[in-house]
Design an enzyme around this catalytic site. Sequence first.
Site: not given
Ligand code: SF4
Length: 354
Positions: A123, A116, A120, A96
Amino acid sequence: MVKCPCMQTIYDLNLKQMEEMLAEHGQKSYRAKQLFTWLYRKRAESFEEMSDLPKALTEKLSEEYLLMPLKEIERQVARDGTTKYLFEMADGSSVEAVLMHFHFGDSLCISSQVGCNMGCKFCASGLLKKQRDLSAGEMAAQVLYVQKELDVNGGRVDNIVIMGTGEPFDNYDNVMRFCEIVNSDHGLAIGARHITISTCGIVPRINDFAAGHYQYNLAISLHAPEDELRSRLMPINHAYPLDELMAALKAYSEDNHRRLTFEYILLHEVNDTDAHAKKLADLIRGMNAYVNLIPYNPVDEHGFQGVSEKKALHFYDVLMKNGVKATLRQKHGDDIDAACGQLRARHERNRQNG
Ligand code: SF4
């Protein structure tokens, strides 16, 4: 000729690499600047149209390199004009990018990885594990694609934020090469101070970045002012707890005379109390830094909620009263799949369900 998806995109090469590649083809170094100009200034759609390059060379390049390594497969446009693009790469993976309009110009948030691994908890991008890193050219192509669209009305990508799917410092070399390419005077000439790299806090790479004395902006996804909470929200904190992270950031900021941005997503009844605001102020007191408070776009799978505008303003006030400079970011695109990675996560789910 049908190009194999494994072919490298020409956008992967910085100016020096382009000179080396062209030297292998028996070309003088000035050809690299010509080629760069065709790619980034004239936004060429094919090698054939590069009329001041020898035909034999453009034919060879066309056999060896892909040009645009992505195509748009979906877009969402919010009432406020925020546009979310879902791109498919040559190997079928999707990423994206989001274009947002601010009073200070248009900002494009790009992805640096397919998925990723940082996990987190709030997220949407982290819902899908990392499949691979994006190459420098695949990142540059996200910018070029949107820039070509803005060209129609004389618009410009004024700012780039590497804050979409992926952890940029988990793909350090490609990200730094991407920044060099879009920053180059012969490339898109986007000023270094208009390029922001946002990391969740990989300390060794912060040290590398500090040693490189780059002029790009550095933002830190902080989201909690204490280890126990931050480790719960962001597993990276187990590897690099706050004292280590803050020591690296202080050293970077002092050595490089650069201001830091701390990103802080306000999560209802998680990190939004006066005590959190005061701890946050204590944590960054004395640093050349400011806090960017970000409204949360909920992700169904995670169960977190955002805070009211009143609550966000109150948190902002407590920070200001405690001597911390802060900004309260407006909500962008909350009528579309606005959370980072949400559109892609939905697309992948649909694909898996046939
Ligand atoms: S916020 Fe989302 S994209 Fe950013 S490092 Fe954490 S898991 Fe990865």
